[in-house]
Design an enzyme around this catalytic site. Structure first.
Site, mmCIF file in Angstrom:
data_model
loop_
_atom_site.group_PDB
_atom_site.id
_atom_site.type_symbol
_atom_site.label_atom_id
_atom_site.label_comp_id
_atom_site.label_asym_id
_atom_site.label_seq_id
_atom_site.Cartn_x
_atom_site.Cartn_y
_atom_site.Cartn_z
ATOM 1 N N HIS A 11 100.992 44.560 36.517
ATOM 2 C CA HIS A 11 101.755 44.358 37.753
ATOM 3 C C HIS A 11 102.558 45.618 38.010
ATOM 4 O O HIS A 11 103.409 46.004 37.220
ATOM 5 C CB HIS A 11 102.677 43.146 37.644
ATOM 6 N N CYS A 12 102.275 46.277 39.136
ATOM 7 C CA CYS A 12 102.908 47.557 39.447
ATOM 8 C C CYS A 12 104.116 47.321 40.354
ATOM 9 O O CYS A 12 103.953 46.861 41.495
ATOM 10 C CB CYS A 12 101.902 48.485 40.129
ATOM 11 N N PRO A 13 105.330 47.628 39.893
ATOM 12 C CA PRO A 13 106.505 47.426 40.754
ATOM 13 C C PRO A 13 106.579 48.428 41.897
ATOM 14 O O PRO A 13 107.239 48.152 42.909
ATOM 15 C CB PRO A 13 107.676 47.592 39.774
ATOM 16 N N GLY A 72 104.459 46.782 44.449
ATOM 17 C CA GLY A 72 104.843 45.402 44.668
ATOM 18 C C GLY A 72 103.682 44.431 44.633
ATOM 19 O O GLY A 72 103.671 43.453 45.395
ATOM 20 N N GLN A 73 102.725 44.649 43.754
ATOM 21 C CA GLN A 73 101.542 43.802 43.721
ATOM 22 C C GLN A 73 100.887 43.894 42.348
ATOM 23 O O GLN A 73 101.060 44.882 41.629
ATOM 24 C CB GLN A 73 100.550 44.248 44.786
#
Length: 393
Positions: free
Chosen positions: A167-169, A172-173
């Protein structure tokens, strides 16, 4: 009024345009990412590229640099949108557990009759075959399904995602099966944009150095170029290193999640098909359509009757044999008890015939004959007593 799927979605996602765009719960971080990209590009165009137009008048080289910067920036932003605003490969949730996977397990509770109570249980894992090798998949209690191979449940989005990478901050996805290609292109293109801005800033400082004779005076004349060079140098360590790491993952057909989780296990990678085929799988295969129609309306599900497994079906289940064995043992014990009672009854019947020489067929008859045998003795006693009273009188 019928509701759409995205209106009752149980995950933590944020939807726009009636479910056509789907983001993670931390979609606000996209604003920071956009600022980190656009602000340096605007500074570069306003303070460096405009001056390069004057420094490179031949063949309109300065305008070519400006056009390249604008087009490349738009390309990076499109890749960012494709990465963060699409379904990463979410597996649809089940409304009930898979009934065909139930099996009986003996619980610790005991009924009044002493019989162990069987309870329905779902196996936590089961084996599937991938490229001819067995792979264990886990059961997800939240989504009520067995996760496909390489699938994992994201704790931030609260969804099971196929080929879950991480999950890549920054976008945002979740990064999964359906947006990993765009994520890699976004990161690698951003690294190339940093290199381009850094190189053009160095070129402009070189022109200033030729005009003023010293590096210090050239840097004082264009502080924006110095800031851009420092910013791109630092950013390149992150996006460039991330690009190199994902090149390694693609070449070995791994995900970030698998690399960090199973690194110490030294297990064989059953998904590795060779470096060339691994790259073709990521960049040249058709992206599968989404398994969720977030824009569509909810379809009412017909309630299914509860299936109660029969004795024959239980024997095929993983715990059915144990339950059947317990019931068979109880039936055998009842039969043995009946046989022992019958033998005791027959033995007592034979002994009574040897003493009284009277045929008896049942305990009720025996009770009746006993009363008949005792009745004459009592009558004779009463007859003698009455004769004695008469003689005395």
């Amino acid at each position: 009024m019928a509701k759409r799927v995205h209106q009752v979605w149980k995950g933590s996602n944020i939807f726009f345009l009636n479910g056509r765009l789907i983001f993670g719960p931390d979609a606000r971080s996209l604003i920071v990412t956009l600022l980190l990209i656009l602000v340096p590009v605007v500074i570069f165009c306003a303070f460096v590229v405009i001056n390069l137009v004057d420094e490179l008048p031949s063949y309109n080289a300065g305008y070519a640099i400006l056009a390249t910067t604008v087009i490349f920036t738009i390309y990076v932003l499109v890749l960012l949108l494709l990465t963060s605003a699409r379904d990463p490969g979410i597996v649809p949730r089940n409304s009930h557990p898979p009934e065909e996977e139930f099996c009986y397990e003996s619980s610790a509770s005991i009924e009044a009759g002493g019989r162990p109570t069987p309870s329905l249980q779902l196996p936590r894992t089961k084996e599937v075959t991938v490229n001819g090798l067995p792979v264990k998949v886990k059961y997800c209690d939240t989504c009520m399904l067995y996760r496909p191979p390489r699938c994992s449940h994201c704790s931030i989005c609260d969804n099971c995602v196929e080929r879950f990478d991480h999950h890549c901050p920054w976008v945002g996805q979740c990064i999964g099966k359906r947006n990993y290609r765009y994520f890699f292109l976004f990161v690698s293109s951003l690294a190339l944009l940093c290199i381009f801005v850094f190189s053009m800033s160095v070129v402009y400082v070189k022109f200033l150095f030729d005009d003023y004779g010293t590096v210090w005076k050239a840097m004082k004349e264009s502080p924006a170029s110095v800031v851009l060079m420092a910013y791109c140098f630092i950013a390149l360590w992150f996006v460039g290193g991330l690009t190199g790491f994902h090149l390694y993952l693609i070449g070995t057909n791994q995900t970030t999640y698998e690399n960090f989780r199973y690194r110490a296990d030294n297990r064989r990678n059953v998904y590795d098909r060779g470096c060339r085929n691994n790259f073709l799988e990521v960049f040249c295969t058709k992206i599968e359509p989404s398994r969720n129609n977030f824009h569509g309306y909810i379809q009412e599900e017909v309630p299914r009757p509860l299936k109660i497994p029969t004795r024959d079906a239980e024997a095929d289940d993983c715990g059915g044999s144990r339950r059947a064995k317990v019931e068979d043992d109880l039936e055998i014990g009842d039969d043995i008890l009946k046989l022992s009672q019958r033998r005791d009854f027959e033995g007592g019947d034979v002994r009574s015939r040897g003493i009284d020489s009277l045929p008896r067929k049942s305990p009720d008859v025996e009770l009746g004959l006993g009363l008949e045998l005792q009745e004459p003795a009592s009558l004779s006693g009463r007859h003698h007593s009455s004769l004695g009273r008469r003689n005395g009188s």
